[in-house]
Structures are given as structure tokens and as C-alpha cells.
Design a protein around this motif. Structure first.
Motif, PDB file in Angstrom:
ATOM      1  N   UNK A  77       1.142  -1.268  -0.020  1.00  0.00           N
ATOM      2  CA  UNK A  77      -0.100  -0.209  -0.391  1.00  0.00           C
ATOM      3  C   UNK A  77       0.597   0.775   0.165  1.00  0.00           C
ATOM      4  N   UNK A  78       1.867   1.327   0.862  1.00  0.00           N
ATOM      5  CA  UNK A  78       3.080   1.744   0.821  1.00  0.00           C
ATOM      6  C   UNK A  78       3.451   2.719  -0.520  1.00  0.00           C
ATOM      7  N   UNK A  79       4.286   1.596  -0.619  1.00  0.00           N
ATOM      8  CA  UNK A  79       4.853   1.802  -2.356  1.00  0.00           C
ATOM      9  C   UNK A  79       3.945   2.363  -3.100  1.00  0.00           C
ATOM     10  N   UNK A  80       3.634   1.823  -3.403  1.00  0.00           N
ATOM     11  CA  UNK A  80       1.883   2.328  -4.284  1.00  0.00           C
ATOM     12  C   UNK A  80       2.326   3.988  -4.212  1.00  0.00           C
ATOM     13  N   UNK A  81       2.086   4.068  -3.303  1.00  0.00           N
ATOM     14  CA  UNK A  81       1.756   5.511  -2.580  1.00  0.00           C
ATOM     15  C   UNK A  81       2.226   6.575  -2.617  1.00  0.00           C
ATOM     16  N   UNK A  82       4.004   5.822  -2.826  1.00  0.00           N
ATOM     17  CA  UNK A  82       5.541   6.073  -3.056  1.00  0.00           C
ATOM     18  C   UNK A  82       5.607   7.151  -3.693  1.00  0.00           C
ATOM     19  N   UNK A  83       5.000   6.737  -5.082  1.00  0.00           N
ATOM     20  CA  UNK A  83       5.173   6.755  -6.169  1.00  0.00           C
ATOM     21  C   UNK A  83       5.529   7.958  -6.791  1.00  0.00           C
ATOM     22  N   UNK A  84       6.296   8.551  -7.769  1.00  0.00           N
ATOM     23  CA  UNK A  84       5.584   9.651  -7.933  1.00  0.00           C
ATOM     24  C   UNK A  84       4.393  10.246  -8.900  1.00  0.00           C
ATOM     25  N   UNK A  85       3.742   8.832  -9.295  1.00  0.00           N
ATOM     26  CA  UNK A  85       2.839   9.628 -10.249  1.00  0.00           C
ATOM     27  C   UNK A  85       2.448   7.490 -10.441  1.00  0.00           C
ATOM     28  N   UNK A  86       1.098   7.600 -10.658  1.00  0.00           N
ATOM     29  CA  UNK A  86       0.625   6.501 -11.221  1.00  0.00           C
ATOM     30  C   UNK A  86       1.005   6.556 -12.435  1.00  0.00           C
ATOM     31  N   UNK A  87       1.139   5.327 -12.648  1.00  0.00           N
ATOM     32  CA  UNK A  87       1.616   4.551 -13.855  1.00  0.00           C
ATOM     33  C   UNK A  87       0.439   4.741 -14.863  1.00  0.00           C
ATOM     34  N   UNK A  88       0.724   4.424 -16.281  1.00  0.00           N
ATOM     35  CA  UNK A  88      -0.139   5.029 -16.689  1.00  0.00           C
ATOM     36  C   UNK A  88      -0.967   3.403 -17.205  1.00  0.00           C
ATOM     37  N   UNK A  89       0.008   2.500 -17.107  1.00  0.00           N
ATOM     38  CA  UNK A  89      -0.931   0.647 -17.425  1.00  0.00           C
ATOM     39  C   UNK A  89      -0.010   0.074 -16.162  1.00  0.00           C
ATOM     40  N   UNK A  90      -0.615  -1.473 -16.326  1.00  0.00           N
ATOM     41  CA  UNK A  90       0.837  -2.409 -14.844  1.00  0.00           C
ATOM     42  C   UNK A  90       0.558  -3.229 -16.228  1.00  0.00           C
ATOM     43  N   UNK A  91       1.664  -3.900 -16.735  1.00  0.00           N
ATOM     44  CA  UNK A  91       1.858  -5.143 -17.205  1.00  0.00           C
ATOM     45  C   UNK A  91       2.105  -6.316 -16.199  1.00  0.00           C
ATOM     46  N   UNK A  92       1.139  -7.484 -15.875  1.00  0.00           N
ATOM     47  CA  UNK A  92       1.520  -7.915 -14.973  1.00  0.00           C
ATOM     48  C   UNK A  92       2.096 -10.172 -15.383  1.00  0.00           C
ATOM     49  N   UNK A  93       2.919 -10.019 -14.918  1.00  0.00           N
ATOM     50  CA  UNK A  93       2.620 -11.432 -14.249  1.00  0.00           C
ATOM     51  C   UNK A  93       2.703 -12.535 -13.867  1.00  0.00           C
ATOM     52  N   UNK A  94       1.840 -13.489 -13.804  1.00  0.00           N
ATOM     53  CA  UNK A  94       1.337 -13.863 -12.743  1.00  0.00           C
ATOM     54  C   UNK A  94       1.802 -15.564 -12.723  1.00  0.00           C
ATOM     55  N   UNK A  95       1.700 -15.339 -11.672  1.00  0.00           N
ATOM     56  CA  UNK A  95       3.149 -17.454 -11.211  1.00  0.00           C
ATOM     57  C   UNK A  95       1.250 -18.082 -11.542  1.00  0.00           C
ATOM     58  N   UNK A  96       0.124 -18.070 -11.207  1.00  0.00           N
ATOM     59  CA  UNK A  96      -0.364 -18.297 -11.221  1.00  0.00           C
ATOM     60  C   UNK A  96      -1.276 -18.307 -12.794  1.00  0.00           C
ATOM     61  N   UNK A  97      -1.156 -18.332 -13.984  1.00  0.00           N
ATOM     62  CA  UNK A  97      -1.852 -18.335 -15.693  1.00  0.00           C
ATOM     63  C   UNK A  97       0.050 -18.642 -15.690  1.00  0.00           C
ATOM     64  N   UNK A  98      -0.200 -20.102 -16.028  1.00  0.00           N
ATOM     65  CA  UNK A  98      -0.055 -21.134 -16.616  1.00  0.00           C
ATOM     66  C   UNK A  98      -0.184 -21.266 -17.559  1.00  0.00           C
ATOM     67  N   UNK A  99       0.742 -21.389 -19.437  1.00  0.00           N
ATOM     68  CA  UNK A  99       0.307 -21.671 -20.885  1.00  0.00           C
ATOM     69  C   UNK A  99       1.772 -22.494 -21.209  1.00  0.00           C
ATOM     70  N   UNK A 100       1.261 -23.080 -22.083  1.00  0.00           N
ATOM     71  CA  UNK A 100       2.085 -23.834 -22.426  1.00  0.00           C
ATOM     72  C   UNK A 100       2.566 -22.722 -23.460  1.00  0.00           C
TER      73      UNK A 100
END
Length: 244
Positions: free
Chosen positions: A12-35
Motif C-alpha cells: 500500500x505504501x509503495x504504490x502511494x510513494x511513487x511520483x505518479x501512478x503508472x499509465x498501465x500495468x503489465x503483470x506476469x502471474x505465477x497462477x496463469x500457466x500456459x505452454x
């Protein structure tokens, strides 16, 4: 999500400490497995409850973030440019490896998200190369997240351990820390053979892969910084690394 401890407070604190919110987020999740490397092209995400036996409140939570097709297309082009086969997925929602982290960091779900899968059968060097292919996205105010866990062994949980880690878990984490801070790719790519207690810390590699993917995005400057590390139940390390 329901507990308040050092790691949830950090997110929670890390997100709030960033100078501004990102334009978008790209996220790799360990729970989405695909060949095949999959890229989400969802307009508005559903919420996947890929767990069982937890409090009812968790199953009421949603994270209705929107996607960004232009960024999904750019990601596919970057993969193609770097010889990485990929496919688009217009249906999959956000699993808990994605939404649990994002809901703590950006609870309003007002930042576009592009979810990416992981493939446990690639070499560690190939995982790093996938992340490296996306490094140019960082110049566009896009936050790239690898969501997993460095020490993640559910069979060896210490239910009486509380937040005190087992010694072997710390030993593996410390080895990884040294190699990350020195950007020792040769050692990291061979961590299964070289790191102490590697089999205990990483019994299956899908949770470890996001670390290499995220690290690859920082290949240009090769600077690794540990922002947070704590433990739960003796054998789960809750770490956050920043790669610049």
C-alpha cells in the motif's frame, strides 16, 4: 488480503510513494500457466477465485480493471521482434496472483492492466529473455510486475513459525539476494544446482519464474534493489525487488 502485516503495509505504501501512478500495468502471474506465451486482450476483467477453503469475504472481492488492447498489440510485436511466439487471450480474467497484489496497490482498479502467462518448461535464460523483450515498455510509464514467490513451499509450512523464517529459507533468500545485486546471471540461471536448499525453496518453479521475468526487464541498467522482505509460516518469503 484480509490480514494487516508488514508486506501488505509495504504494498500500500509503495504504490502511494511513487511520483505518479503508472499509465498501465503489465503483470506476469505465477497462477496463469500456459505452454505458449499468452497475452490478455480483455476489455474488462472478471475476477478468478483460484483457491478454496478461505474466508467468504475473499470470494466477494472483485477487481474490475480494464485492459489495453494497444499495449497488448505492442507486447505481441515486441515478442515477435525477439523471436518469442505468443498468442492473444480475450477471455481469461485476473487470478489471485494478479488481483490480490493489484487490489492492495491500486484498490480503485482505475489503471489498465495487461496480464501475461508463465511457462514453467522454459529454461531460466529463456524466462529472462522474455522479460528483456519488454524492457522498452518501461520508457512509457508502464509498470511491469512479476507476481510469484522466491521461497514458496506449501508442503513445508511451519504453522507454529509465525513470521520467524526457517534457517534454510533465509539461506536460499540470501544467496538469491547476492546474485541479484551482483547481476550474476550465470549463477541465477543455474540456481537449481548452485543455491543452498534450492529444492526446498523452489519445489516447483512457477512461483520463481516471475522473478527472472521481472529481472529481464531491467537488463539495460542492471541494478537490483531489495525493497522489502518478510516471512510467513516459516517458509513463505514475501519479497519485493525493484529492477532498474
Amino acid at each position: 488480503m484480509l490480514d494487516q502485516h508488514d508486506y501488505t503495509d509495504f504494498l500500500k505504501t509503495f504504490a502511494a510513494s511513487m511520483p505518479k501512478p503508472p499509465r498501465a500495468i503489465v503483470l506476469f502471474s505465477a497462477h496463469w500457466e500456459s505452454g505458449a506465451q499468452s497475452i490478455s486482450t480483455v476489455d474488462k476483467y472478471s475476477t478468478i477465485y483460484d483457491f478454496s477453503g478461505f474466508q467468504d469475504e475473499l470470494y466477494q472481492m472483485t477487481y474490475p480493471a480494464r485492459g489495453d488492447l494497444a499495449i497488448s498489440d505492442e507486447i505481441q510485436q515486441l515478442f515477435e521482434k525477439n523471436g518469442i511466439p505468443s498468442i492473444m487471450n480475450p477471455e481469461r480474467g485476473l487470478d489471485h496472483g494478479a488481483w490480490a497484489v493489484l487490489k492492495l496497490m491500486y484498490p480503485d482498479a482505475d489503471i489498465p492492466v495487461v496480464a501475461l502467462s508463465v511457462n514453467r518448461f522454459l529454461t531460466n535464460e529463456e524466462q529472462y529473455r522474455i522479460g528483456k523483450a519488454l524492457s522498452s515498455l518501461r520508457e512509457q510509464d508502464i509498470l511491469i510486475i512479476g507476481s510469484g514467490g522466491i521461497v514458496h513451499n506449501l508442503r513445508m509450512l511451519n504453522w507454529q513459525g509465525g513470521n520467524t523464517p526457517d534457517e534454510w529459507a533465509v539461506a536460499f533468500d540470501d544467496w538469491i539476494r547476492e546474485k541479484l545485486e551482483n547481476w550474476d546471471l550465470e549463477a541465477l540461471f543455474e540456481y537449481e544446482k548452485s543455491a543452498p536448499y534450492a529444492k526446498e525453496a523452489v519445489p516447483t518453479n512457477e512461483h520463481f519464474i516471475p522473478l527472472l521475468l521481472a529481472m529481464g526487464t531491467g537488463d539495460g541498467n542492471r541494478q537490483a534493489k531489495l525493497l522489502h522482505r518478510s516471512y510467513q509460516l516459516g517458509t513463505l518469503s514475501l519479497s519485493c525487488w525493484e529492477f532498474n
